[in-house]
Scaffold this motif. Sequence first.
Motif, PDB file in Angstrom:
ATOM      1  N   HIS A   7     -13.448   6.823 -12.714  1.00 37.15           N
ATOM      2  CA  HIS A   7     -12.135   5.500 -12.212  1.00 37.15           C
ATOM      3  C   HIS A   7     -12.780   4.486 -12.821  1.00 37.15           C
ATOM      4  CE1 HIS A   7     -11.393   7.802  -9.031  1.00 37.15           C
ATOM      5  NE2 HIS A   7     -10.388   7.671  -9.259  1.00 37.15           N
TER       6      HIS A   7
ATOM      7  N   GLY B 180     -13.055   6.252  -4.203  1.00 33.44           N
ATOM      8  CA  GLY B 180     -13.368   6.729  -5.663  1.00 33.44           C
ATOM      9  C   GLY B 180     -13.866   5.355  -6.427  1.00 33.44           C
ATOM     10  N   LEU B 181     -13.360   4.879  -6.461  1.00 33.75           N
ATOM     11  CA  LEU B 181     -13.516   3.159  -7.551  1.00 33.75           C
ATOM     12  C   LEU B 181     -14.800   2.651  -6.535  1.00 33.75           C
ATOM     13  CD1 LEU B 181     -13.208   1.166  -9.833  1.00 33.75           C
ATOM     14  CD2 LEU B 181     -11.086   0.878  -8.519  1.00 33.75           C
TER      15      LEU B 181
ATOM     16  N   PRO C 133      -6.288   4.400 -12.534  1.00 29.52           N
ATOM     17  CA  PRO C 133      -6.453   5.807 -11.886  1.00 29.52           C
ATOM     18  C   PRO C 133      -7.248   6.855 -12.581  1.00 29.52           C
ATOM     19  CG  PRO C 133      -5.045   5.805 -13.310  1.00 29.52           C
ATOM     20  CD  PRO C 133      -5.092   4.432 -13.149  1.00 29.52           C
ATOM     21  N   PRO C 134      -7.793   7.887 -12.159  1.00 35.56           N
ATOM     22  CA  PRO C 134      -8.925   8.674 -12.903  1.00 35.56           C
ATOM     23  C   PRO C 134      -8.946   8.810 -14.162  1.00 35.56           C
ATOM     24  CG  PRO C 134      -7.773  10.030 -11.020  1.00 35.56           C
ATOM     25  CD  PRO C 134      -7.799   8.750 -11.371  1.00 35.56           C
TER      26      PRO C 134
ATOM     27  N   ALA D 210      -3.732   3.109  -8.766  1.00 40.16           N
ATOM     28  CA  ALA D 210      -5.119   4.318  -8.184  1.00 40.16           C
ATOM     29  C   ALA D 210      -4.688   4.295  -7.085  1.00 40.16           C
ATOM     30  CB  ALA D 210      -6.422   3.085  -7.742  1.00 40.16           C
ATOM     31  N   ASN D 211      -3.968   5.673  -6.135  1.00 43.94           N
ATOM     32  CA  ASN D 211      -4.036   6.007  -5.041  1.00 43.94           C
ATOM     33  C   ASN D 211      -5.160   5.374  -4.242  1.00 43.94           C
ATOM     34  OD1 ASN D 211      -6.119   7.976  -5.229  1.00 43.94           O
ATOM     35  ND2 ASN D 211      -3.847   9.639  -6.007  1.00 43.94           N
TER      36      ASN D 211
ATOM     37  N   TYR E  25      -9.002   7.250 -17.439  1.00 49.06           N
ATOM     38  CA  TYR E  25      -7.531   6.904 -17.852  1.00 49.06           C
ATOM     39  C   TYR E  25      -8.321   6.137 -18.811  1.00 49.06           C
ATOM     40  CZ  TYR E  25      -3.247   3.779 -18.897  1.00 49.06           C
ATOM     41  OH  TYR E  25      -3.014   2.677 -18.987  1.00 49.06           O
TER      42      TYR E  25
ATOM     43  N   GLU F   3      -7.222   7.865  -2.526  1.00 45.40           N
ATOM     44  CA  GLU F   3      -8.439   8.709  -2.841  1.00 45.40           C
ATOM     45  C   GLU F   3      -8.505   7.730  -3.518  1.00 45.40           C
ATOM     46  OE1 GLU F   3      -9.346  12.778  -4.101  1.00 45.40           O
ATOM     47  OE2 GLU F   3      -7.565  12.348  -3.144  1.00 45.40           O
ATOM     48  N   ASP F   4      -8.228   7.433  -4.981  1.00 53.41           N
ATOM     49  CA  ASP F   4      -9.133   6.928  -6.015  1.00 53.41           C
ATOM     50  C   ASP F   4      -9.646   5.319  -5.896  1.00 53.41           C
ATOM     51  OD1 ASP F   4      -7.873   8.360  -8.074  1.00 53.41           O
ATOM     52  OD2 ASP F   4      -5.533   7.635  -8.236  1.00 53.41           O
TER      53      ASP F   4
END
Length: 430
Positions: A360, A290-291, A182-183, A283-284, A185, A286-287
Amino acid sequence: MTHNTIDETLEELSLPGSQAIIVQEQTIEDPTFDLPWYQWWMLEQIHKQPERLLQILPAYRSYKDSTAAIRILWGQIRRAITTSGQCSIESITDMLISQQLVNIEDSYEALLSVKDLVFCIIGLQTMLYQPCFDIGIPGGYRILDEMNGYQGSTRMSLYQSSNSSARDLPEFLLGFGMMLPPPNYCPSDNDAERHIFNQIKTVTPNDIDAHVLSRLCGLKFQWIDSLSCHLELDKHSSTLFLYRYPSFCISNLQQHELRNIKDGRKTALYSCASGANGTLRWANEEDITGLLREILLSYRVIFGQNKRSRTVFRKLRPFTSISNRGHDQNLAELCGKKRFNCSLTLVEQEEYDLAVDFPHLRSRIALLAGYASSKQPHSLRRLWHDRRNSPTWLAYWSALVFGFMGLLLVLIQTVFQILQYVDQVRDDHN
């Protein structure tokens, strides 16, 4: 099987460029197969596994003859992962058995082999891990040690018991490590690493580019097939692990964008995201977007934005011992060119805010920057190449040059004085 045999299998069996055949004459489009290297890589990885995984296929005779059945399983497993709200290795196995896509004949060992094959294909479809099996010894789930014994945040454990097959995919994958973080983290319990995570807020390409990391810090670059291990740093062996297939990230991002427009099916990787209301530190969707974007941008930060680092990349061999059919041309495009051709927009900057630009990958980049800053040059040659702090570098070398010139002038003046003294002594004697 040799690379040549794999290539012949691809040609003779004509694995579709963008489709996987499934039962009942239906077709599941898998745009990942449009990637030139992916089909070869997939067959290569499957062949590395124990033969018992393929012996559960109906009418199994040999690896080559089983490829059509593998394609059917591939499509059905992908469908189960991408259409089910929650799925597990166990639920996918039950589906394959109910559709008679595998033959277990009431054998417990065969049942374990089916689960192992599902575990294997999930790893290949997501590229989060590579499976590792003890030949002839079923039971439990092991992933390949791609980092030579180093176990970072993504590889807290290389093994899970067979009971874990009932867990849904995010929880199951978390059992190995933080593969999809997750972001913002920090996975480390180490006080020093947490201090670095909180202290380093921004980085510039000069802080962590390949030239600095290799020439000044002595880091080695090791290329791996699992995107979850990208930018893992082993300080003890001075090794930075880098994912070598960026086009897989691009393909997943494009498929996800099309899904949002056309209401299509998720990719296998996105199907490993946690639910919208989940409490799991994972992570969801959206994550994951981003990753994947951060992974692509990191190639530019480490290699592409700096001329000397692009030169470093051109001397590397990311695909050593891999057939040409398994090469990803996008890697050289992102890492080796000043102006790169990419279907996605990547915004390059002179300075990156880790919490905003790399949320991330923040912990990994912060640790990398902290490691680089702790390595100070111990020779004039390394000092000359260390331009991480341009004003300090310029001030130091300016002072050194002017100081040297001053000493040189003093030396010349001293020599002239000595010569004058010698001449005066000679005149006195004459």
